[in-house]
Design a protein around this motif. Structure first.
Motif, PDB file in Angstrom:
ATOM      1  N   ASN A  87       3.554  49.017  80.179  1.00 38.85           N
ATOM      2  CA  ASN A  87       2.725  48.103  80.961  1.00 38.85           C
ATOM      3  C   ASN A  87       2.215  48.717  82.254  1.00 38.85           C
ATOM      4  OD1 ASN A  87       2.925  45.985  79.101  1.00 38.85           O
ATOM      5  ND2 ASN A  87       4.917  45.413  79.897  1.00 38.85           N
ATOM      6  N   SER A  88       2.555  49.978  82.518  1.00 41.37           N
ATOM      7  CA  SER A  88       2.079  50.653  83.718  1.00 41.37           C
ATOM      8  C   SER A  88       0.771  51.384  83.422  1.00 41.37           C
ATOM      9  CB  SER A  88       3.127  51.656  84.213  1.00 41.37           C
ATOM     10  OG  SER A  88       3.180  52.775  83.348  1.00 41.37           O
ATOM     11  N   THR A  89       0.125  51.868  84.452  1.00 39.40           N
ATOM     12  CA  THR A  89      -1.133  52.599  84.259  1.00 39.40           C
ATOM     13  C   THR A  89      -0.920  53.928  83.549  1.00 39.40           C
ATOM     14  OG1 THR A  89      -0.940  53.553  86.467  1.00 39.40           O
ATOM     15  CG2 THR A  89      -2.273  51.560  86.253  1.00 39.40           C
ATOM     16  N   GLY A  90       0.298  54.470  83.596  1.00 38.32           N
ATOM     17  CA  GLY A  90       0.595  55.744  82.945  1.00 38.32           C
ATOM     18  C   GLY A  90       0.934  55.614  81.462  1.00 38.32           C
ATOM     19  N   GLY A  91       1.076  54.387  80.956  1.00 39.95           N
ATOM     20  CA  GLY A  91       1.415  54.188  79.555  1.00 39.95           C
ATOM     21  C   GLY A  91       2.882  54.503  79.290  1.00 39.95           C
ATOM     22  N   ILE A  92       3.242  54.511  78.010  1.00 45.26           N
ATOM     23  CA  ILE A  92       4.627  54.775  77.632  1.00 45.26           C
ATOM     24  C   ILE A  92       4.948  56.244  77.880  1.00 45.26           C
ATOM     25  CG2 ILE A  92       6.303  54.902  75.735  1.00 45.26           C
ATOM     26  CD1 ILE A  92       4.943  52.558  74.435  1.00 45.26           C
ATOM     27  N   ILE A  93       6.025  56.464  78.586  1.00 47.81           N
ATOM     28  CA  ILE A  93       6.535  57.819  78.774  1.00 47.81           C
ATOM     29  C   ILE A  93       7.879  57.854  78.068  1.00 47.81           C
ATOM     30  CG2 ILE A  93       7.324  59.545  80.428  1.00 47.81           C
ATOM     31  CD1 ILE A  93       5.291  58.321  82.407  1.00 47.81           C
ATOM     32  N   LEU A  94       7.984  58.697  77.050  1.00 45.25           N
ATOM     33  CA  LEU A  94       9.227  58.783  76.290  1.00 45.25           C
ATOM     34  C   LEU A  94      10.305  59.376  77.185  1.00 45.25           C
ATOM     35  CD1 LEU A  94      10.851  58.417  73.757  1.00 45.25           C
ATOM     36  CD2 LEU A  94       9.979  60.589  72.935  1.00 45.25           C
TER      37      LEU A  94
END
Length: 114
Positions: A87-94
């Protein structure tokens, strides 16, 4: 090691089964809402150093393939961390799973002999 296949790309994305199971929940939740986002990860040690990002969109085919036939027990905390990043501007970070022994199913607090 599981595999994520995205779109027409002939390049499979290798992700450890347990991590892929958690990603599957976060990704499918976002795509069910018709939301587009990015997924980023660091390359595993057996690949050239670096990181990758893909754009996920509901209209592009996606397939999750797991080596282990059994589904792992999921960590609610890990799924929630992935959803927060989704839900952040950076998207999913594994990210790696952070295990808190007090939150494991069936765990008992250790008693210290005195």
């Amino acid at each position: 090691m599981g595999t994520l296949y995205y779109g027409d790309s002939g390049t499979p994305i290798g992700i450890e089964d347990r991590a892929l199971a958690h990603l599957k929940i976060a990704i499918t939740t976002k795509l069910r809402r018709a939301e587009s986002f990015t997924l980023s990860w660091q390359h595993p040690e057996d690949e050239p150093r670096g990181r990758s990002t893909i754009w996920l969109h509901p209209s592009i085919s996606l397939r999750f393939v797991f080596d282990d036939p059994e589904s792992p027990e999921l960590s609610r905390d890990w799924v929630e961390e992935l959803m927060r990043s989704a839900n952040s501007t950076g998207g999913i970070i594994l990210i790696e799973e952070h295990i808190d022994p007090g939150h494991l199913v069936g765990s008992q607090p250790e008693h210290v002999a005195g």
